[in-house]
Design an enzyme around this catalytic site. Structure first.
Site, PDB file in Angstrom:
ATOM      1  N   GLU A 480     -40.437  31.401  93.555  1.00 19.59           N
ATOM      2  CA  GLU A 480     -39.099  31.473  92.985  1.00 19.59           C
ATOM      3  C   GLU A 480     -38.258  30.235  93.280  1.00 19.59           C
ATOM      4  O   GLU A 480     -37.344  29.910  92.518  1.00 19.59           O
ATOM      5  CB  GLU A 480     -38.380  32.722  93.485  1.00 19.59           C
ATOM      6  CG  GLU A 480     -38.771  33.992  92.749  1.00 19.59           C
ATOM      7  CD  GLU A 480     -38.249  34.015  91.330  1.00 19.59           C
ATOM      8  OE1 GLU A 480     -37.129  34.498  91.099  1.00 19.59           O
ATOM      9  OE2 GLU A 480     -38.971  33.522  90.428  1.00 19.59           O
ATOM     10  N   THR A 591     -30.678  30.650  75.653  1.00 16.86           N
ATOM     11  CA  THR A 591     -31.327  30.586  76.964  1.00 16.86           C
ATOM     12  C   THR A 591     -32.587  31.441  77.048  1.00 16.86           C
ATOM     13  O   THR A 591     -33.282  31.414  78.056  1.00 16.86           O
ATOM     14  CB  THR A 591     -30.328  30.971  78.071  1.00 16.86           C
ATOM     15  OG1 THR A 591     -30.797  30.477  79.333  1.00 16.86           O
ATOM     16  CG2 THR A 591     -30.125  32.475  78.123  1.00 16.86           C
TER      17      THR A 591
END
Length: 600
Positions: A480, A591
């Site tokens: 991440e 997005t």
């Protein structure tokens, strides 16, 4: 009784030759008339055969003319097939140009896109103010959407593009076979996952434009037919942000590509159900809304605050919906949020990520271009690119400098990242979610010569940093985030942080960097990422995330994220597609990687 003389004549070889010749002449005349004799809806001039040949040889120019209106109510539907088309440039030639009705050119152009043959495209469409439904709701009606194989292309590029397309088909087939109409696929077990908005055919809507771009017509037909009958009156709370970027964005793009009015109607239907979230004293929306009751609420974990990236990532979709429906309320709601955020701009330009909905006030000091902040900055730039409104241009370049000066850091001369900040202290941690910013800086740099060199250096540095996230792990896939300690990179250690969640942001950045620099390194990075996905993430029914990307043999989390289909696979495909497939000067990606047509 049969006449003997007639019998002799009709059975003679000479008679048969004469008859065949006569029939050949009639057929030739009919074919010639079809191409040269106009009907009453076009023109009364006959184009001689020799002139047709000279047109085909390129020696006589073509002039596109408006089609005359036909007084025939039965043919009104055909009028919808006309779109604005650029006129073919005429060179200085003595011959008068051949006039061709624009509707005939449009029909040929659509056929050319269906065949993926760019050489047969006679003209290029303007970007119309409105998309019109022109018959076949399953076909792309605008240029520069469907991928194709260019003449003389490097076979290796074609091989990679086709491999990525096959990967998408594998992923979507697993979903379609086992979870069609549900949220997401569990690609290891073959079971279904509700997804972040509780099902609602999320993977279908999120994937529709990817299918159209890849030319997967049959998959698209089944998806479209399901979506137009979907019921969005679910009695549960869903994320306004996620529903907007995935569902509203996906439906808008599919509508713009095809002109299918039912998709626009469905988009308006679901967006109407999001509007109650804006019923706050500031107009800043709450995070979740019940699709059935209209009740809205903030997330509990934020203490009632709304999140910057969520309230600042509605503007592209809502303004586009207003544009197509002639209903200003959607743009007014979303752009009103932008106006409020501009008034709230901190003196250093660095926006905290949490804010109240009942007053114009931030609740905490945490600043990030990664999780919770990211796409707000992206949408400032893209609102300008979408609409041409200069106030967003000025705001974006202002923010771009604030971010560089306040959070930006160079590493090893060729890498760049943006730190996080809390209570005035920098934390040298860079999320994979923040990798989008490499593409943002590269895109914005193309329109401002005064900052182009600096912003491209930042963009390329981010692209290189994000590749390190892949390279550092034995799986070749990222965790991440990465931390920077004393100039050294380190992976996270916490559960969830070490996972590979199939995120697309690095691939997005590499795609934009490839389009803007033509440096093959960005394709190389993208291909290595795809090879790692094939090796480690590919599963029986699709592709899965990983519980720990740091392990050579990681456990799979058994979830195929819808954004993997919408973003990761689309950006990979476009990374190896010709530049005139979704060109960056004609489309702006939301997005969730749903491209919207510019209207500036």
């Amino acid at each position: 009784m049969e006449d003997p003389a007639e019998k002799i004549v009709t059975k003679s070889p000479l008679f048969k030759v004469v008859v065949i010749f006569f029939l050949f002449c009639i057929a030739s005349f009919v074919i010639l008339a079809h191409f040269t004799l106009p009907d009453s809806s076009t023109t009364n001039n006959i184009i001689p055969p020799e002139k047709i040949k000279r047109v085909l040889d390129g020696n006589i120019p073509i002039k596109i003319v408006e089609e005359n209106v036909i007084d025939n109510s039965n043919e009104e539907a055909d009028e919808n097939e006309n779109e604005n088309i650029d006129r073919i440039p005429n060179e200085e030639l003595d011959d008068q140009p051949v006039e061709i009705p624009k509707n005939e050119i449009l029909e040929e152009e659509n056929e050319a896109y269906e065949d993926n043959d760019p050489d047969s495209l006679a003209v290029k469409n303007d970007i119309p103010d409105k998309i019109e439904n022109s018959g076949d709701v399953y076909k792309v009606k605008i240029p520069h959407v469907v991928g194709y194989d260019p003449v003389g292309e490097d076979p290796e590029i074609k091989r990679k593009r086709n491999a990525i397309k096959e990967g998408f088909r594998h992923a979507y087939k697993g979903y379609e076979d086992r979870c069609f109409g549900k949220g997401e696929l569990k690609p290891v077990s073959g079971n279904c996952h509700p997804g972040i908005i509780g099902g609602l055919g999320l993977s279908i809507i999120d994937s529709m434009d990817t299918m159209l771009i890849m030319g997967l017509d049959e998959e698209y037909k089944r998806a479209r037919d399901y979506v137009v009958d979907m019921d969005f009156s679910k009695n549960s709370f869903i994320s306004v942000f996620e529903t907007n970027i995935r569902v509203v964005g996906g439906l808008l793009t599919a509508y713009e590509f095809t002109g299918d009015q039912k998709l626009l109607d469905k988009c308006q239907e679901v967006t109407d159900k999001l509007l109650p979230a804006f019923n706050t004293p500031t107009g800043i929306p709450k995070a979740a809304v019940n699709l059935n009751t209209g009740k809205s609420k903030p997330p509990g974990w934020t203490g009632g605050a709304s999140i910057l990236s969520e309230v600042g990532t509605l503007q592209l979709e809502f303004s586009t919906l207003s544009h197509h429906t002639n209903d200003p309320k959607y743009a007014e709601k979303a752009l009103g949020v932008f106006d409020t955020l501009k008034r709230m701009q901190p003196s250093d330009g660095l926006y905290p990520v949490f804010m109240k909905t009942d007053k114009e006030q931030f609740t905490k000091t945490f600043v990030s271009v990664g999780a919770l902040g990211d796409s707000f900055y992206e949408y400032i730039l893209k609102m300008w690119l979408l609409t041409g409104d200069e106030k967003y241009k000025n705001w974006y370049y202002e923010e771009a400098e604030y971010l560089i000066n306040g959070l930006g850091r160079e590493l090893d001369g060729d890498k760049y990242y943006f730190a996080e900040k809390e209570q005035g202290t920098l934390k040298h941690k860079f999320d994979h979610l923040a990798c989008f910013i490499g593409g943002m800086y590269a895109l914005g740099a193309q329109y401002n010569p005064s900052v182009k060199e600096q912003h491209m250096k930042v963009a390329e540095g981010v692209g290189n940093f994000c590749y390190e996230m892949y390279k550092i792990n034995p799986t070749g896939l990222p965790c991440e985030f990465l931390r920077v300690n004393g100039g050294k990179l380190s992976t996270p250690v916490g559960q969830g942080e070490i996972a590979y969640l199939m995120r697309p942001e690095a691939i997005e950045a590499w795609f934009v960097l490839w389009r803007t620099t033509k440096d093959p390194i960005w394709r190389e990075y993208g291909w290595k990422a795809f090879e790692a996905m094939e090796k480690v993430s590919r599963s029986t029914y699709g592709y899965s995330g990983l519980r720990d990307a740091r392990k050579a043999q990681p456990d799979k989390d058994d979830v195929q994220q819808s954004y993997y289909l919408a973003e990761s696979m689309k950006y990979l495909y476009l990374l190896f597609a010709p530049d005139d497939v979704i060109p960056l000067d004609e489309f702006v990606f939301n997005t969730e990687a749903h491209p919207l047509r510019v209207r500036r």
